[in-house]
Write a protein that holds these residues in place. Structure first.
Motif, PDB file in Angstrom:
ATOM      1  N   GLU A  20       0.880  -1.205  -0.041  1.00  0.00           N
ATOM      2  CA  GLU A  20       0.099   0.070  -0.089  1.00  0.00           C
ATOM      3  C   GLU A  20       0.738   1.326   0.084  1.00  0.00           C
ATOM      4  O   GLU A  20       1.493   1.504   0.945  1.00  0.00           O
ATOM      5  CB  GLU A  20      -1.114  -0.087   1.121  1.00  0.00           C
ATOM      6  CG  GLU A  20      -1.816   1.175   1.131  1.00  0.00           C
ATOM      7  CD  GLU A  20      -2.668   1.223   2.336  1.00  0.00           C
ATOM      8  OE1 GLU A  20      -4.006   0.927   2.372  1.00  0.00           O
ATOM      9  OE2 GLU A  20      -2.138   1.694   3.469  1.00  0.00           O
ATOM     10  N   TRP A  21       0.746   1.978  -1.129  1.00  0.00           N
ATOM     11  CA  TRP A  21       1.693   3.353  -1.141  1.00  0.00           C
ATOM     12  C   TRP A  21       0.947   4.179  -0.012  1.00  0.00           C
ATOM     13  O   TRP A  21       1.880   4.837   0.591  1.00  0.00           O
ATOM     14  CB  TRP A  21       1.543   3.885  -2.514  1.00  0.00           C
ATOM     15  CG  TRP A  21       2.580   3.176  -3.540  1.00  0.00           C
ATOM     16  CD1 TRP A  21       3.777   3.160  -3.679  1.00  0.00           C
ATOM     17  CD2 TRP A  21       2.206   2.015  -4.313  1.00  0.00           C
ATOM     18  NE1 TRP A  21       4.304   2.447  -4.526  1.00  0.00           N
ATOM     19  CE2 TRP A  21       3.522   1.524  -4.995  1.00  0.00           C
ATOM     20  CE3 TRP A  21       0.995   1.242  -4.753  1.00  0.00           C
ATOM     21  CZ2 TRP A  21       3.455   0.602  -5.920  1.00  0.00           C
ATOM     22  CZ3 TRP A  21       1.014   0.377  -5.645  1.00  0.00           C
ATOM     23  CH2 TRP A  21       1.989  -0.016  -6.055  1.00  0.00           C
ATOM     24  N   ALA A  22      -0.482   4.345  -0.101  1.00  0.00           N
ATOM     25  CA  ALA A  22      -1.123   5.242   0.799  1.00  0.00           C
ATOM     26  C   ALA A  22      -2.407   4.715   0.782  1.00  0.00           C
ATOM     27  O   ALA A  22      -2.788   4.172  -0.225  1.00  0.00           O
ATOM     28  CB  ALA A  22      -0.877   6.803   0.445  1.00  0.00           C
ATOM     29  N   PRO A  23      -3.272   4.942   1.906  1.00  0.00           N
ATOM     30  CA  PRO A  23      -4.706   4.524   1.815  1.00  0.00           C
ATOM     31  C   PRO A  23      -5.359   4.813   0.601  1.00  0.00           C
ATOM     32  O   PRO A  23      -5.137   6.285  -0.119  1.00  0.00           O
ATOM     33  CB  PRO A  23      -5.329   5.248   2.855  1.00  0.00           C
ATOM     34  CG  PRO A  23      -4.303   5.316   3.967  1.00  0.00           C
ATOM     35  CD  PRO A  23      -3.008   5.792   3.045  1.00  0.00           C
ATOM     36  N   GLY A  24      -6.024   3.778  -0.466  1.00  0.00           N
ATOM     37  CA  GLY A  24      -6.596   4.318  -1.535  1.00  0.00           C
ATOM     38  C   GLY A  24      -5.908   3.827  -2.787  1.00  0.00           C
ATOM     39  O   GLY A  24      -6.283   4.049  -3.945  1.00  0.00           O
TER      40      GLY A  24
ATOM     41  N   GLY B 186       0.884  13.426  -6.687  1.00  0.00           N
ATOM     42  CA  GLY B 186       0.392  12.115  -6.997  1.00  0.00           C
ATOM     43  C   GLY B 186       0.038  12.065  -8.601  1.00  0.00           C
ATOM     44  O   GLY B 186       0.370  12.877  -9.259  1.00  0.00           O
ATOM     45  N   PRO B 187      -0.270  10.774  -8.720  1.00  0.00           N
ATOM     46  CA  PRO B 187      -0.444  10.322 -10.248  1.00  0.00           C
ATOM     47  C   PRO B 187      -1.236  11.439 -11.170  1.00  0.00           C
ATOM     48  O   PRO B 187      -1.058  11.548 -12.304  1.00  0.00           O
ATOM     49  CB  PRO B 187      -0.963   9.103 -10.281  1.00  0.00           C
ATOM     50  CG  PRO B 187      -0.854   8.542  -8.942  1.00  0.00           C
ATOM     51  CD  PRO B 187      -0.616   9.821  -8.062  1.00  0.00           C
ATOM     52  N   MET B 188      -2.323  12.003 -10.330  1.00  0.00           N
ATOM     53  CA  MET B 188      -3.316  12.626 -11.336  1.00  0.00           C
ATOM     54  C   MET B 188      -2.953  13.957 -11.799  1.00  0.00           C
ATOM     55  O   MET B 188      -3.581  14.535 -12.783  1.00  0.00           O
ATOM     56  CB  MET B 188      -4.766  12.898 -10.561  1.00  0.00           C
ATOM     57  CG  MET B 188      -5.452  11.364 -10.180  1.00  0.00           C
ATOM     58  SD  MET B 188      -5.622  10.520 -11.958  1.00  0.00           S
ATOM     59  CE  MET B 188      -6.634  11.706 -12.652  1.00  0.00           C
ATOM     60  N   GLY B 189      -1.758  14.493 -11.570  1.00  0.00           N
ATOM     61  CA  GLY B 189      -1.418  15.552 -12.073  1.00  0.00           C
ATOM     62  C   GLY B 189      -0.578  15.665 -13.246  1.00  0.00           C
ATOM     63  O   GLY B 189      -0.128  16.559 -13.752  1.00  0.00           O
ATOM     64  N   HIS B 190      -0.163  14.284 -13.747  1.00  0.00           N
ATOM     65  CA  HIS B 190       0.891  14.059 -14.767  1.00  0.00           C
ATOM     66  C   HIS B 190       0.104  13.880 -16.241  1.00  0.00           C
ATOM     67  O   HIS B 190      -0.869  13.395 -16.224  1.00  0.00           O
ATOM     68  CB  HIS B 190       1.770  12.884 -14.470  1.00  0.00           C
ATOM     69  CG  HIS B 190       2.663  13.133 -13.238  1.00  0.00           C
ATOM     70  ND1 HIS B 190       3.787  13.325 -13.633  1.00  0.00           N
ATOM     71  CD2 HIS B 190       2.233  13.478 -11.891  1.00  0.00           C
ATOM     72  CE1 HIS B 190       4.481  13.636 -12.510  1.00  0.00           C
ATOM     73  NE2 HIS B 190       3.691  13.442 -11.574  1.00  0.00           N
TER      74      HIS B 190
ATOM     75  N   GLU C 256      -9.943   4.225 -10.451  1.00  0.00           N
ATOM     76  CA  GLU C 256      -9.899   3.156  -9.426  1.00  0.00           C
ATOM     77  C   GLU C 256      -8.327   3.035  -8.953  1.00  0.00           C
ATOM     78  O   GLU C 256      -7.484   2.917  -9.897  1.00  0.00           O
ATOM     79  CB  GLU C 256     -10.504   1.995  -9.804  1.00  0.00           C
ATOM     80  CG  GLU C 256     -10.675   0.781  -8.735  1.00  0.00           C
ATOM     81  CD  GLU C 256     -11.785   1.248  -7.838  1.00  0.00           C
ATOM     82  OE1 GLU C 256     -12.315   0.207  -6.857  1.00  0.00           O
ATOM     83  OE2 GLU C 256     -12.592   2.067  -8.107  1.00  0.00           O
ATOM     84  N   ASN C 257      -7.962   2.950  -7.712  1.00  0.00           N
ATOM     85  CA  ASN C 257      -6.982   2.687  -7.304  1.00  0.00           C
ATOM     86  C   ASN C 257      -5.715   3.748  -7.506  1.00  0.00           C
ATOM     87  O   ASN C 257      -4.791   3.464  -7.793  1.00  0.00           O
ATOM     88  CB  ASN C 257      -6.294   1.155  -7.595  1.00  0.00           C
ATOM     89  CG  ASN C 257      -5.064   0.696  -6.986  1.00  0.00           C
ATOM     90  OD1 ASN C 257      -5.273   0.823  -5.601  1.00  0.00           O
ATOM     91  ND2 ASN C 257      -3.941   0.421  -7.373  1.00  0.00           N
ATOM     92  N   THR C 258      -6.123   4.892  -7.709  1.00  0.00           N
ATOM     93  CA  THR C 258      -5.301   6.136  -8.117  1.00  0.00           C
ATOM     94  C   THR C 258      -5.461   7.160  -7.114  1.00  0.00           C
ATOM     95  O   THR C 258      -6.461   7.782  -6.829  1.00  0.00           O
ATOM     96  CB  THR C 258      -5.729   6.297  -9.722  1.00  0.00           C
ATOM     97  OG1 THR C 258      -5.820   5.448 -10.497  1.00  0.00           O
ATOM     98  CG2 THR C 258      -4.743   7.603 -10.299  1.00  0.00           C
ATOM     99  N   LEU C 259      -4.202   7.497  -6.733  1.00  0.00           N
ATOM    100  CA  LEU C 259      -4.269   8.804  -5.690  1.00  0.00           C
ATOM    101  C   LEU C 259      -4.377  10.122  -6.449  1.00  0.00           C
ATOM    102  O   LEU C 259      -4.026  10.211  -7.515  1.00  0.00           O
ATOM    103  CB  LEU C 259      -2.768   8.508  -4.808  1.00  0.00           C
ATOM    104  CG  LEU C 259      -2.618   7.316  -3.920  1.00  0.00           C
ATOM    105  CD1 LEU C 259      -1.182   7.378  -3.562  1.00  0.00           C
ATOM    106  CD2 LEU C 259      -3.525   7.392  -2.905  1.00  0.00           C
TER     107      LEU C 259
END
Ligand SMILES: [Cu+2]
Length: 445
Positions: free
Chosen positions: A99-103, A340-344, A392-395
């Motif tokens: 788990e990288w972080a919750p979620g 996190g991943p959503m900014g890239h 899903e499964n993306t911070l």
């Protein structure tokens, strides 16, 4: 899968002197069923998680070890047993659920149920024997990165030894001739195995310290992962465009907070096995770099700094006196590494009026929200509060809440909390700092 709990309670391995301490930490601060979760912390973690996580690395005189045990953020120290004067360790290379972080979770490769693997701690002059069992689907080895040892123990598959095939166990044995912050990692199919999370710290304490030992000795490895939004497994083929930036394979707000009592000596050991350098910046302090993985830096050659750039394949130790109370950010200063991943890979909409197109898209996609016209902070806030979800499964791109609102960080970000009332040896998160009257920024009318 072998968890730390199994290792500690299975009677096979006992860490002399510190077993009780580690056991106590395991029984209190950690979630026993989830060994890789470590002692979670961070801005969103409820304070009660830390109430009793107190005794992992007590001051050196309390442990009987003769040194201050290292506090591996979100991690643990590998237990050992003595056999005829040799410190015997066991590592199992295996797939783990991480788990990288919750979620956000996914399958990674690590050691003894964790990524990074448990920290090996020993003392200069020790003879160490390390059993390495391969439970991966492909061959592996372990290279003892930066450790001065015989060539045949260096762990380069094909060069210094045959590869360790799945199901096989190899023994590495050597005498520690140095002290410092070293690492371990595979030297077999490295691109895949490092990308999957296989790494660990190998910390050798000096036999006769020439400088005062630290009261707190923290350690972490920086790493970068490419877990494409909506997927679960790190993509080893990515060379530059990573989207997860971790300390000890955790991202903010799941990275443990560093704590210190006012006036204590603090050492932070920063290692890097990622594909990029990381300029680690600590707020509120001037510190000195006291060592590289090549050895201690003489006092006359140390200079003051607030950011230490840690290159790939290296470790840097920094040290300071915790003489400035407060909650201090500590993070990589590459701003994409605190996201996190959503900014890239999103289009640049800064300054673009999207009102009309937003209305049109909403007819097709109810609830659509145009992004980035005035910056990303607004959306980061929405994401932090869970209003807008990625796949899903993306911070989210930015996350974490502080006492005054969203912190708008992610990835390689954590905090150092320095308090006068923190007990020595107590690693519990003290909560948020209350700035004394007249010492906080304020709005003017
Ligand atoms: Cu960085």
């Amino acid at each position: 899968m072998i968890s730390r709990r199994n290792l500690l309670t299975g009677a096979a391995f006992v860490l002399p002197g510190a077993a009780a301490l580690l056991g106590a930490r395991n029984a209190t601060g950690d979630t026993p069923k989830d060994p890789h979760a470590g002692h979670n912390s961070g801005a969103d973690a409820p304070a009660h998680q830390h109430d009793s996580a107190t005794v992992a690395s007590a001051p050196r005189d309390a442990t009987g070890l003769g040194y201050t045990p290292v506090r591996t953020l979100n991690g643990s120290t590998l237990p050992w047993k003595m056999e005829g004067g040799v410190k015997v360790f066991r590592l199992v290379a295996e797939e783990i659920e991480h788990e990288w972080a919750p979620g956000m979770t996914g399958p990674c490769w690590g050691y003894n149920g964790q990524s990074p693997g448990p920290t090996i701690e020993a003392v200069e002059g020790d003879r160490v024997r390390i059993y390495v069992t391969n439970k991966l689907p492909e061959h592996t080895t372990i290279h003892w990165h930066g450790v001065i040892l015989p060539s045949g123990m260096d762990g380069v598959g094909g060069l210094s030894q045959p590869q360790i095939k799945p199901g096989e166990t190899y023994i590495y044995e050597f005498t520690l001739k140095q002290h410092g912050t070293q690492m371990y990692h595979p030297h077999a199919d490295e691109m895949v195995q490092l990308a999957a999370g296989m790494m660990g710290l190998f910390i050798i304490h000096p036999k006769e310290p020439t400088t005062p030992p630290p009261d707190r000795d923290y350690a972490f490895i920086t790493h970068m992962w490419a877990v494409h939004p909506g997927t679960r497994r790190s993509d080893p083929s990515v060379m530059l465009d990573f989207n997860i930036f971790s300390f000890n394979s955790k991202v903010f707000p799941a990275i443990e907070t560093l704590v210190a009592r006012l006036g204590e000596r603090v050492r932070i050991r920063i290692a890097n096995l990622s594909m990029d350098e990381h300029p680690i910046h600590l707020h509120g302090y001037s510190f000195k770099q006291t060592a590289t993985d090549g050895g201690p830096i003489p006092a006359s050659a140390q200079w003051p700094m607030t950011t230490v750039n840690v290159p790939v394949g290296a470790t840097h130790d920094i040290a300071f006196i915790a003489d400035n109370p407060g909650d201090w950010a500590m993070h990589c200063h590459k701003s994409h590494h605190t996201m996190g991943p959503m900014g890239h890979g999103v289009p640049n909409m800064l300054g673009v009026n999207q009102k009309e197109v937003e209305a049109r898209i909403r007819k097709l996609v109810p609830g659509f929200m145009a992004m980035g016209e005035t910056g990303m902070a607004e959306h980061g806030e929405h994401l932090a509060m869970g209003h807008m979800r990625g796949p899903e499964n993306t911070l989210p791109m930015m996350t974490g809440n502080g006492p005054y609102g969203p912190v708008e960080m992610g990835g390689m970000f954590t905090m150092l909390k320095v308090r006068a009332e923190q007990k020595s040896g107590d690693y519990a998160d003290p909560g948020w700092y209350k700035a004394p009257e007249g010492t906080m920024a304020r709005r003017v009318e």
